[in-house]
Design a protein around this motif. Structure first.
Motif, short mmCIF file in Angstrom:
data_model
loop_
_atom_site.label_atom_id
_atom_site.label_comp_id
_atom_site.label_asym_id
_atom_site.label_seq_id
_atom_site.Cartn_x
_atom_site.Cartn_y
_atom_site.Cartn_z
N LYS A 42 -20.46 34.92 37.63
CA LYS A 42 -20.08 34.56 36.26
C LYS A 42 -19.52 35.80 35.57
N ILE A 43 -18.50 35.58 34.75
CA ILE A 43 -17.87 36.66 33.99
C ILE A 43 -18.27 36.53 32.52
N PHE A 44 -18.77 37.61 31.94
CA PHE A 44 -19.00 37.67 30.50
C PHE A 44 -17.93 38.58 29.90
N TYR A 45 -17.06 38.00 29.08
CA TYR A 45 -16.05 38.79 28.38
C TYR A 45 -16.59 39.04 26.98
N LEU A 46 -16.99 40.28 26.71
CA LEU A 46 -17.73 40.62 25.50
C LEU A 46 -16.84 41.33 24.50
#
Length: 800
Positions: free
Chosen positions: A261-265
């Protein structure tokens, strides 16, 4: 990652399959999370003491096979092939009690409800979770039967009540596989989706005809970092295309199984929009990716006043009865799930949009959200971080994380609210009033400490230990009243004090030598604050929730400072990429004969007005003048309007609402035949994150070096780092200030076709200390000594 591998926690499995009924977030005693940990530790300690004493009894008094043991916090993991899936079910049993051949799984739950009201029917989900642990332990240890026990702990009375049932392993097996059957539809959906997603990722090409200068280099570095499970700090100038250069390789790594999973913060809504646009661009080229953009609760709630309970909100009533159908519908029809999409389906299924979006995030491949969902100890998404997963954190505009982290890891309390609520509660609940009075008295003692100090501020490195027992007492005394009296006067005020006190205690548990406590007298009021000076350790610990981390910005300069303060280590990667744009299209002028220090501001007005006029005389178009404060900006603006009344001007207002902000930006029109001079605050909403391409902005005048306003906290930071590494002034003032300047200057050249000029006005820009932290592309600057210098240099520049 195998497409048929399903990794899920026992808790998430149970809640997803079995949860039903209303969403109800009414106050129930939120300190239970904190007190619950203590309850666990207390009960576990009692068991350990009990069993250690029993072990002292001579062994001959027991049967030959008698064994006495208590194990706390036992990690259980069950790998099983079922219906063409490889399930990995994980969890942590609070306790396992071994008494000879008698084995008991103990699940500890804390509550405020009187224990006489708790029976076996109290909470089905508690039993379901414990039964799963019981089955996993029994099957792995070849047991025919096992005891399952729920131990309830009342945090007010500190009494316990244990409910125990014996289960045959066959009973537990039937129950366990009924859960897997209930989850099978979702597992099948995700299996099919991952096959489709990964196929689209493998086919996906870079969504532009060619890479910009530096863009491929950044993308390769990001992919390598993710593949190795490392951390990288990337300083990439404006124009490289940082969003695409980080998302594209991350998605490619997902297709290869390096990312789950990618978290773009991000720190701001506008950067979340840019990330969404990048995903849409890739989707137009064939990418299939489930993306959820999280919106803050208060911004997406349908009610005028957020009140998540079935009495006040029709969307909360029966929410869990309908939400899984909504999830199924939206996942089958939508890939990019933004605010508008969430709202549409929430209204269709009559469910809470915020809770719906959080549930959807569990199924998303990429989550675009604010920093706090990963880093803030009060609100981070615990549902994602129960188990180790192969998450990638892409931290956009990472320079913003420094101050945001200090804010997230700090907490404060004011005396005044305690006094005001004490007066209200005196007649309603004397016990609460007494608890409030003791805190108020403690604050008065703190005020006296302040009065003995210069500037009415008392500072100490250690904590103010005497306040914590008083806050805990207030929390304990308040819970029952808050649970029952939400309609009475004083409820909202006490509730706010309750949560502030709770936050204060939670932050105190993080306290170490990177914190300081200070008390400040403000008139009759007193403020006590736990202040995080150095967030590096806590940021690094938070980043361990992911497998790989990419921190990127156009202004991570000096990068050594940002690497240290953002939790980097010697083993982390660094990459610096210069501007991809031709330096011939940008003219950088430095006017270093004007002092904009506070004491010289009045005398600098005339020179600054003349320099602005000289700059805009070279070419008609749109300009922004960035100034270090509202008051200074107002004076310059008024004097400029007085001297040049025929030139179109506008000024940034304090506390601008979204509508006024959009109107301000709308005035930067393309092909403007008349000159527009806009005035804005350096470090404010218009000096970062706005994208005025082409000739919507052709010049910026930056007045001052952006130093944060002299204040108590900045001086405390300065003293801390002076002692730590002898860079106190730099870390507290100089580097944060220069970052504002770099951001403001970055507004001018946004694409390879843009042309523009930048004028820096301040004598300190001529100092070697500042020139040392200029980005590489700034070395081609020209020092101007007069109005004529500015006019001549810009006339030549615009002729080309």
């Amino acid at each position: 990652m195998e497409n048929n591998k399903i990794k899920i926690s026992v808790r998430n499995l149970v809640e997803f399959v079995l949860k039903s009924g209303d969403l109800d977030s009414r106050f129930t005693g939120t300190s239970r999370a904190m007190e619950g940990t203590k309850a666990h530790q207390k009960i576990q300690k009692e068991y350990k003491n009990k069993f250690s004493k029993e072990k002292q009894i001579p062994l001959e008094e027991f049967e030959a096979n008698k064994k006495i043991e208590y194990m706390a916090e036992v990690i259980l993991k069950y790998d099983i092939e079922y219906k063409n899936f490889h399930f990995i079910i994980e969890g942590r049993a609070d306790g396992i009690i071994v008494e000879g051949l008698d084995i008991t799984i103990d699940e500890i739950k804390s509550l405020t409800k009187p224990l006489e009201l708790v029976d076996e029917e109290y909470n089905y989900l508690h039993w379901a979770q414990a039964k799963c642990y019981g089955y996993i332990y029994a099957i792995q240890n070849n047991l025919e039967d096992i005891n399952v026990q729920i131990t309830y702990y009342n945090i007010n009375s500190e009494e316990t009540k244990s409910l125990r049932k014996n289960f045959n392993v066959k009973e537990l097996e039937i129950f366990f596989f009924s859960l897997l059957d209930g989850y099978y539809f979702w597992a099948s959906f995700m299996k099919d989706w991952k096959i489709k997603r990964n196929f689209s990722i493998k086919k996906m090409s870079f969504p532009f005809k060619c890479y910009r200068k530096g863009q491929r280099e950044l993308a390769v570095a990001v992919y390598g970092t993710i593949k190795e499970g490392r951390k990288i700090f990337a300083q990439a100038s404006t124009g490289i295309g940082k969003t695409m250069s980080t998302l594209f390789p991350s998605i490619k790594a997902m297709g290869e199984g390096f990312v789950s999973k990618i978290f773009y913060l991000t720190a701001k809504t506008i950067t979340r929009n840019v990330a969404e646009d990048a995903i849409i661009k890739m989707a137009s080229g064939g990418l299939s990716l489930k993306v959820v953009i999280l919106t803050a609760k208060d911004k997406i709630c349908f009610k005028e006043k957020t009140s998540c309970n079935p009495e006040d909100c029709e969307f909360a009533k029966g929410h869990f009865d309908r939400v899984n159908n909504a999830i199924s519908e939206i996942l089958n029809k939508e890939n990019i799930i933004n605010r508008e999409v969430v709202v549409k389906y929430s209204k269709q299924f009559s469910i809470c949009p915020f809770e719906f979006s959080l549930d959807l995030a569990l199924w998303a491949d990429c989550i675009i959200c604010d920093y706090n969902y990963v880093f803030d100890p009060r609100v981070y998404l615990r549902r994602f971080f129960d188990n180790e997963e192969e998450y990638t954190f892409l931290i956009d505009e990472a320079h913003n994380l420094v101050d945001r982290a200090r804010e997230m890891f700090s907490a404060e309390l004011d005396k005044q609210p305690f006094l005001e609520v004490k007066k209200i509660m005196k007649s309603k609940e004397p016990k609460i009033a007494k608890a409030l009075d003791k805190i108020n008295s403690c604050m008065i003692k703190f005020r006296k400490l302040c009065e003995e100090q210069e500037h009415n501020v008392y500072i100490q490195k250690s904590q103010m230990e005497e306040v914590y027992p008083l806050l805990r007492r207030l929390i304990s005394e308040s819970e029952e009243w808050l649970t029952k009296n939400n309609k009475l006067e004083g409820y909202e005020q006490l509730l706010e004090i309750y949560f502030n006190s709770l936050a204060f205690i939670r932050i105190s548990e993080l306290y170490d030598d990177r914190f300081i406590t200070y008390v400040e007298k403000q008139g009759s009021n007193v403020r006590i604050k736990i202040f995080c000076l150095d967030p590096s350790y806590l940021l690094n610990e938070s980043m361990k929730r992911g497998k790989s981390v990419v921190l990127f910005s156009a202004t991570l300069s000096p990068i050594g400072y940002f690497k240290e303060i953002l939790g980097g280590s010697d083993s982390d990667y660094i990459i610096r990429l210069p501007s991809p744009f031709s330096l011939e299209k940008r003219k950088l002028l430095i006017a270093d004969r004007v002092s904009t220090k506070y004491k010289d501001r009045e005398s600098s007005l005339t020179s600054i007005i003349e320099y602005i006029a000289a700059m805009i005389s070279a070419k008609k178009g749109n300009y922004i003048v960035f100034l270090p404060s509202y008051s200074y900006m107002t004076k310059i603006y008024e004097k400029f309007c007085e001297e040049y009344p025929l030139i179109n001007t506008m000024i940034q207002e304090s506390n601008m609402i979204e509508e006024n902000r959009e109107k301000y930006l709308f005035n930067f029109k393309e092909d403007n035949k008349e000159t527009l001079v806009a005035f804005a605050v350096l470090g404010g909403m218009f000096s970062e994150g706005i994208d005025l391409k082409g000739d919507r902005l052709i010049g910026a005048i930056i007045v001052g070096v952006g130093l944060p306003q002299l204040c108590l906290e900045r001086d405390i930071i300065k003293d801390y780092f002076k002692e730590k590494n002898n860079f106190g002034y730099e870390y507290a003032y100089m580097y944060p200030g220069m970052n504002k300047v770099l951001q403001a200057a970055g507004r001018v050249i946004r694409t390879e076709d843009d042309r523009g000029s930048i004028l820096l006005i301040d004598e300190r820009f001529g100092n070697s200390a500042y020139k040392m932290i200029f980005p590489k592309e700034w070395y081609s600057n020209i020092t101007v000594r007069s109005v004529k210098d500015i006019q001549n240099n810009l006339a030549e520049f615009w002729r080309k």
